[in-house]
Write a protein that holds these residues in place. Structure first.
Motif, PDB file in Angstrom:
ATOM      1  N   VAL A 214     -10.769  -2.379  -4.250  1.00 54.93           N
ATOM      2  CA  VAL A 214     -10.489  -1.259  -3.355  1.00 54.93           C
ATOM      3  C   VAL A 214      -9.234  -0.558  -3.869  1.00 54.93           C
ATOM      4  O   VAL A 214      -8.226  -1.211  -4.143  1.00 54.93           O
ATOM      5  N   TYR A 215      -9.270   0.773  -3.976  1.00 57.40           N
ATOM      6  CA  TYR A 215      -8.137   1.490  -4.549  1.00 57.40           C
ATOM      7  C   TYR A 215      -7.957   2.827  -3.853  1.00 57.40           C
ATOM      8  O   TYR A 215      -8.901   3.416  -3.313  1.00 57.40           O
ATOM      9  N   ARG A 216      -6.727   3.330  -3.877  1.00 55.98           N
ATOM     10  CA  ARG A 216      -6.428   4.629  -3.272  1.00 55.98           C
ATOM     11  C   ARG A 216      -6.743   5.749  -4.253  1.00 55.98           C
ATOM     12  O   ARG A 216      -6.613   5.581  -5.469  1.00 55.98           O
ATOM     13  N   THR A 217      -7.151   6.894  -3.715  1.00 48.36           N
ATOM     14  CA  THR A 217      -7.669   7.961  -4.578  1.00 48.36           C
ATOM     15  C   THR A 217      -6.958   9.298  -4.457  1.00 48.36           C
ATOM     16  O   THR A 217      -7.323  10.229  -5.177  1.00 48.36           O
TER      17      THR A 217
ATOM     18  N   THR B 295       0.810  -1.211   0.000  1.00 45.66           N
ATOM     19  CA  THR B 295       0.000   0.000   0.000  1.00 45.66           C
ATOM     20  C   THR B 295       0.839   1.254   0.000  1.00 45.66           C
ATOM     21  O   THR B 295       0.314   2.336   0.243  1.00 45.66           O
TER      22      THR B 295
ATOM     23  N   GLU C  29      -1.052   3.577  -9.609  1.00 45.99           N
ATOM     24  CA  GLU C  29      -2.237   2.975  -9.019  1.00 45.99           C
ATOM     25  C   GLU C  29      -1.851   1.714  -8.250  1.00 45.99           C
ATOM     26  O   GLU C  29      -0.996   0.954  -8.698  1.00 45.99           O
TER      27      GLU C  29
ATOM     28  N   TYR D 253      -3.676   8.344   3.699  1.00 47.76           N
ATOM     29  CA  TYR D 253      -4.177   7.549   2.579  1.00 47.76           C
ATOM     30  C   TYR D 253      -5.696   7.587   2.558  1.00 47.76           C
ATOM     31  O   TYR D 253      -6.341   7.417   3.593  1.00 47.76           O
ATOM     32  N   GLU D 254      -6.239   7.813   1.373  1.00 47.31           N
ATOM     33  CA  GLU D 254      -7.679   7.766   1.174  1.00 47.31           C
ATOM     34  C   GLU D 254      -7.995   6.703   0.125  1.00 47.31           C
ATOM     35  O   GLU D 254      -7.339   6.637  -0.910  1.00 47.31           O
ATOM     36  N   TYR D 255      -9.000   5.893   0.424  1.00 55.82           N
ATOM     37  CA  TYR D 255      -9.365   4.775  -0.443  1.00 55.82           C
ATOM     38  C   TYR D 255     -10.838   4.844  -0.813  1.00 55.82           C
ATOM     39  O   TYR D 255     -11.631   5.538  -0.165  1.00 55.82           O
ATOM     40  N   GLN D 256     -11.177   4.084  -1.834  1.00 53.98           N
ATOM     41  CA  GLN D 256     -12.555   3.955  -2.251  1.00 53.98           C
ATOM     42  C   GLN D 256     -12.812   2.496  -2.615  1.00 53.98           C
ATOM     43  O   GLN D 256     -12.010   1.870  -3.311  1.00 53.98           O
TER      44      GLN D 256
ATOM     45  N   ALA E 288     -13.588  -2.367   4.398  1.00 57.99           N
ATOM     46  CA  ALA E 288     -14.152  -2.054   3.085  1.00 57.99           C
ATOM     47  C   ALA E 288     -15.622  -2.466   2.990  1.00 57.99           C
ATOM     48  O   ALA E 288     -15.997  -3.571   3.389  1.00 57.99           O
TER      49      ALA E 288
ATOM     50  N   LEU F 184      -7.947  -2.637   5.604  1.00 55.18           N
ATOM     51  CA  LEU F 184      -8.770  -2.452   4.417  1.00 55.18           C
ATOM     52  C   LEU F 184      -9.725  -3.623   4.230  1.00 55.18           C
ATOM     53  O   LEU F 184     -10.901  -3.432   3.882  1.00 55.18           O
TER      54      LEU F 184
END
Length: 254
Positions: free
Chosen positions: A210-213, A14, A219, A187-190, A168, A164
């Motif tokens: 799930v991915y960081r934004t 991450t 990426e 860190y911000e994730y979506q 999530a 996560l």
């Protein structure tokens, strides 16, 4: 020596910033958060096949061990066996000891060991919650050996992956403070709106992406499947192209 940095980041999983746009791939199923059952924290040993720019580079092992009571440990080892990584004899190991307090995983200690043909590196860190600081020592620059004030919820790189998986929910954002190897990052994730089919070898999983934004041109994406205690795939992309790709080959209870 250019491969050393990507393989190190693969072990951290991450550690790279991510810039990704939310889309629901063809065939993805929108899923209400109430219907998502996040994987429970449990002991396991998982083996991954590691690719670098589409070519097989080695393998990785993730292990979660329950020591006693609230005490747990998560380990990650990456081994270069093919191509440049194989020639260098690259071997990377990381470990975090932590307490499971239910709503938060609390890091207590962290270690990183990197071995290769012409170099080696060892770093250890302690999260001292009584003093409210974290500090690392070993093969680091002096500025990264200074004490870092801690905040509740701070995560190490390896521990962040478990958080996560626990936190999530389809369509929901997540935020964490990363404190590891003398650095602090936000860190911000979506999580995607729905699950999608992920093919890993001969197996397919109905998995949540799930991915960081927040920032960067690279990426890092993780796929989580119901009933599987470890990510089924972890992909690092650089400038729109696949770089590090860890694909689950097997897992079992430890």
């Amino acid at each position: 020596m250019a491969l050393l940095k990507p393989m190190l980041l693969a072990s951290l999983l991450t550690a790279l910033p991510v810039l990704a746009q939310e889309t629901v791939p063809a065939g993805a199923a929108a899923l209400p958060p109430a219907e998502w059952d996040p994987p429970a924290l449990q002991p396991f040993v998982a083996t991954y096949q590691a690719f670098y720019k589409g070519k097989e580079a080695g393998d990785a092992t993730m292990r979660v061990v329950h020591d006693d009571g609230a005490r747990w440990r998560v380990d990650m080892a990456v081994r270069g066996r093919r191509g440049f990584a194989g020639v260098l004899g690259l071997n990377l190991e990381q470990s975090t000891v932590f307490d499971n307090e239910g709503s938060v995983y609390v890091p207590l200690s962290q270690s990183t060991v990197k071995k290769a043909l012409f170099l080696g590196r060892k770093v250890t860190g302690t999260y001292d919650w009584r003093e409210g600081t974290a500090q690392w020592q070993g093969d680091l620059k002096k500025e990264r050996q200074r004490p870092i004030p801690l905040q509740r919820g701070d995560q190490s790189a390896l521990l962040l992956n478990l958080s996560l998986m626990r936190d999530a929910r389809p369509g929901q954002p997540l935020r964490y403070r990363y404190v590891d190897v003398g650095r602090v990052r936000q860190y911000e994730y979506q999580a995607a709106a729905g699950t999608e089919t992920v093919q890993v070898g001969d197996l397919s999983y109905d998995a949540l992406r799930v991915y960081r934004t927040n920032g960067g041109n690279d990426e890092t994406i993780m796929w989580i499947a119901n009933g599987v205690p470890t990510p089924v795939r972890i992909l690092q992309r650089e400038d729109g192209e696949d770089a590090i790709d860890l694909r689950l080959t097997e897992y079992q209870g430890a």
